[in-house]
Write an enzyme that holds these catalytic residues in place. Structure first.
Site, PDB file in Angstrom:
ATOM      1  N   TYR A  33     -40.820-106.020-109.951  1.00  0.00           N
ATOM      2  CA  TYR A  33     -41.345-106.222-111.295  1.00  0.00           C
ATOM      3  C   TYR A  33     -40.629-105.349-112.327  1.00  0.00           C
ATOM      4  O   TYR A  33     -40.557-105.709-113.493  1.00  0.00           O
ATOM      5  CB  TYR A  33     -42.842-105.869-111.342  1.00  0.00           C
ATOM      6  CG  TYR A  33     -43.773-107.015-111.037  1.00  0.00           C
ATOM      7  CD1 TYR A  33     -43.613-107.783-109.899  1.00  0.00           C
ATOM      8  CD2 TYR A  33     -44.826-107.311-111.889  1.00  0.00           C
ATOM      9  CE1 TYR A  33     -44.486-108.815-109.616  1.00  0.00           C
ATOM     10  CE2 TYR A  33     -45.709-108.337-111.614  1.00  0.00           C
ATOM     11  CZ  TYR A  33     -45.539-109.087-110.483  1.00  0.00           C
ATOM     12  OH  TYR A  33     -46.411-110.108-110.208  1.00  0.00           O
ATOM     13  N   LYS A  78     -41.175-106.956 -95.525  1.00  0.00           N
ATOM     14  CA  LYS A  78     -40.227-107.972 -95.056  1.00  0.00           C
ATOM     15  C   LYS A  78     -39.060-107.200 -94.457  1.00  0.00           C
ATOM     16  O   LYS A  78     -37.893-107.360 -94.865  1.00  0.00           O
ATOM     17  CB  LYS A  78     -39.813-108.869 -96.245  1.00  0.00           C
ATOM     18  CG  LYS A  78     -39.015-110.096 -95.858  1.00  0.00           C
ATOM     19  CD  LYS A  78     -39.820-111.181 -95.147  1.00  0.00           C
ATOM     20  CE  LYS A  78     -38.904-112.295 -94.670  1.00  0.00           C
ATOM     21  NZ  LYS A  78     -39.595-113.270 -93.788  1.00  0.00           N
ATOM     22  N   ASP A  89     -44.647-113.106 -94.644  1.00  0.00           N
ATOM     23  CA  ASP A  89     -44.897-114.532 -94.390  1.00  0.00           C
ATOM     24  C   ASP A  89     -46.015-114.702 -93.360  1.00  0.00           C
ATOM     25  O   ASP A  89     -46.925-115.514 -93.514  1.00  0.00           O
ATOM     26  CB  ASP A  89     -43.610-115.262 -93.966  1.00  0.00           C
ATOM     27  CG  ASP A  89     -42.824-114.543 -92.878  1.00  0.00           C
ATOM     28  OD1 ASP A  89     -43.131-113.369 -92.569  1.00  0.00           O
ATOM     29  OD2 ASP A  89     -41.876-115.155 -92.330  1.00  0.00           O
ATOM     30  N   ASP A 136     -49.176-109.146-105.387  1.00  0.00           N
ATOM     31  CA  ASP A 136     -49.571-110.139-106.387  1.00  0.00           C
ATOM     32  C   ASP A 136     -49.900-111.454-105.698  1.00  0.00           C
ATOM     33  O   ASP A 136     -50.947-112.063-105.934  1.00  0.00           O
ATOM     34  CB  ASP A 136     -48.419-110.335-107.390  1.00  0.00           C
ATOM     35  CG  ASP A 136     -48.747-111.389-108.436  1.00  0.00           C
ATOM     36  OD1 ASP A 136     -49.872-111.368-108.960  1.00  0.00           O
ATOM     37  OD2 ASP A 136     -47.871-112.232-108.713  1.00  0.00           O
ATOM     38  N   ASP A 149     -53.939-113.187-104.607  1.00  0.00           N
ATOM     39  CA  ASP A 149     -54.449-114.498-105.040  1.00  0.00           C
ATOM     40  C   ASP A 149     -54.960-115.298-103.843  1.00  0.00           C
ATOM     41  O   ASP A 149     -56.000-115.945-103.910  1.00  0.00           O
ATOM     42  CB  ASP A 149     -53.351-115.315-105.748  1.00  0.00           C
ATOM     43  CG  ASP A 149     -53.401-115.162-107.267  1.00  0.00           C
ATOM     44  OD1 ASP A 149     -53.775-114.070-107.741  1.00  0.00           O
ATOM     45  OD2 ASP A 149     -53.063-116.132-107.979  1.00  0.00           O
TER      46      ASP A 149
HETATM   47  C1  IPM Z   1     -51.888-110.036-111.767  1.00  0.00           C
HETATM   48  C2  IPM Z   1     -51.175-111.003-112.683  1.00  0.00           C
HETATM   49  C3  IPM Z   1     -50.040-110.272-113.378  1.00  0.00           C
HETATM   50  C4  IPM Z   1     -49.088-109.786-112.310  1.00  0.00           C
HETATM   51  C5  IPM Z   1     -49.314-111.107-114.447  1.00  0.00           C
HETATM   52  C6  IPM Z   1     -50.273-111.630-115.507  1.00  0.00           C
HETATM   53  C7  IPM Z   1     -48.203-110.352-115.098  1.00  0.00           C
HETATM   54  O1  IPM Z   1     -50.747-112.096-111.959  1.00  0.00           O
HETATM   55  O2  IPM Z   1     -52.410-109.017-112.265  1.00  0.00           O
HETATM   56  O3  IPM Z   1     -51.971-110.310-110.566  1.00  0.00           O
HETATM   57  O4  IPM Z   1     -48.192-110.543-111.890  1.00  0.00           O
HETATM   58  O5  IPM Z   1     -49.220-108.645-111.892  1.00  0.00           O
HETATM   59 MG    MG Z   2     -51.414-112.168-109.953  1.00  0.00          MG
END
Ligand code: IPM
Ligand code: MG
Length: 359
Positions: A141, A191, A223, A247, A251
């Site tokens: 990032y 990885k 993975d 990240d 999710d």
């Molecule tokens: C998160 C979001 C952020 C990230 C974005 C909005 C920049 O997806 O906090 O998980 O990628 O960290």
């Molecule tokens: Mg995110």
């Protein structure tokens, strides 16, 4: 001394969900929390008003705050901005970087009342309680060099995946300590079969392990971790990983709990200063319609009370209030299913407030 809390609603559903969380914060103040609330602009809202997603005034207020509550940033309105440094997401990344909020805690906890709301079978997810510890101020990032440039007559895009030993060590320590307070199992995700940077990551985790003899450390390739998260998620206790893998995996873990609308997060620096935000985004498609789930933001307030404000009893009261509201069968659209009662963002916030007041 009175604590300072900065509220940054941001974009999309951000203002709606933070409004509900602020109701709970005010109820905490009525219950004895000594804190002052301030507001600021961030993301697209910052860009529209001040020409920058992280206006100077907001950064100054953030640095002076004990804790920050952030809604969400981003939306199609700003997706076409050519200058990437002006995109709403840069507001969020700038806050993380400037405040050195390297330790991102993302708990994926399944409320038993929501087992039916998950897309996975109830027996796969019931009892799920994972803590993802994501490194938040390094990795790909932020790595340099980065960019898009012309090479041999075509455009080439590049980013750099970089971690120093000290960066790996400090997030490793956060994760080992977290594991000590929980189920004493830590899985480090990398990885290391391909990327040198994560070979170093694995080495540092192994070097730290003897200092935490009560924690069982394991390693998994990212993975495989993605697959295991949807195959048998209950095998995980604490997961530690870098910025981008964290990240993505968070999710996926969020969806195990029924909805990403349920997941809070904390981003901490070395001084317990923290930014608290739901794991989900700004959901521009449902903004302003009262459809958004405010629970992730309300639960982020609970994390704030626990990790930055030293008020664990109030944190538990909020978490219990959320449980009670789910027991009552109230659901926002994302977690509703037959037999439950669908409510709006504000109705959900008010129900949590009422349950909090009664407890
Ligand atoms: C998160 C979001 C952020 C990230 C974005 C909005 C920049 O997806 O906090 O998980 O990628 O960290
Ligand atoms: Mg995110």
């Amino acid at each position: 001394m009175s604590k300072k809390i900065l509220v940054l609603p941001g974009d999309g559903i951000g203002p709606e969900i933070t409004a509900e969380a602020v109701k709970i914060l005010n109820a905490c103040r009525d219950a004895g929390l000594d804190a002052e609330l301030e507001e600021g602009l961030v993301g697209g809202a910052g860009y529209d008003a001040e020409g920058h997603p992280l206006p100077d005034a907001t950064l100054a207020k953030a640095k002076a705050a004990d804790a920050i509550l952030l809604g969400a940033v981003g939306g199609p309105k700003w997706d076409t901005l050519e200058d990437l440094s002006k995109r709403p997401e840069k507001g969020l990344l700038g806050l993380r970087k400037n405040l050195n909020l390297f330790g991102n805690l993302r708990p994926a906890l399944l409320y038993p009342q929501l087992a039916e709301a998950s897309t996975l079978r109830p027996e796969v997810v019931s009892g799920l309680d994972i803590m993802i510890v994501r490194e938040l101020t390094g990795g790909i990032y932020f790595g340099q060099p980065r960019g898009v440039e012309e090479r041999d007559g075509e455009r080439v895009g590049f980013n750099t995946y970089v971690y120093s030993e000290s960066e790996i060590e400090r997030i490793g320590r956060v994760a080992f300590e977290m594991a000590q307070k929980r189920g004493k199992r830590l899985c480090s995700v990398d990885k290391a079969n391909v990327l040198e940077v994560t070979i170093l990551w694995r080495e540092v985790m192994n070097r730290l392990a003897p200092e935490y003899p009560d924690v069982e450390l394991s390693h998994m390739y990212v993975d495989n971790a993605a697959m295991q998260l949807v195959r048998a998620p209950k095998q995980f206790d604490v997961v530690v990983t870098g910025n981008m893998f964290g990240d993505i995996l968070s999710d996926a873990a969020a969806m195990l709990t029924g909805s990403i609308g349920m997941l809070p997060s904390a981003s901490l620096n070395a001084h317990q200063q923290g930014m608290y935000e739901p794991c989900h985004g700004s959901a521009p498609d449902i903004a302003g319609q009262g459809l958004a789930n405010p629970l992730a933001t309300i639960l982020s307030v609970a994390m704030m009370l626990r990790y930055s404000l030293g008020e664990p009893a109030l944190a538990e009261r909020i978490e219990r209030a959320v449980g009670k509201v789910l027991d009552q069968g109230l659901r926002t659209a994302d977690i509703a299913y037959p037999g439950t009662r669908q409510v709006s963002t504000a109705e959900m916030g008010d129900a949590v407030l009422a349950a909090f007041a009664e407890s």
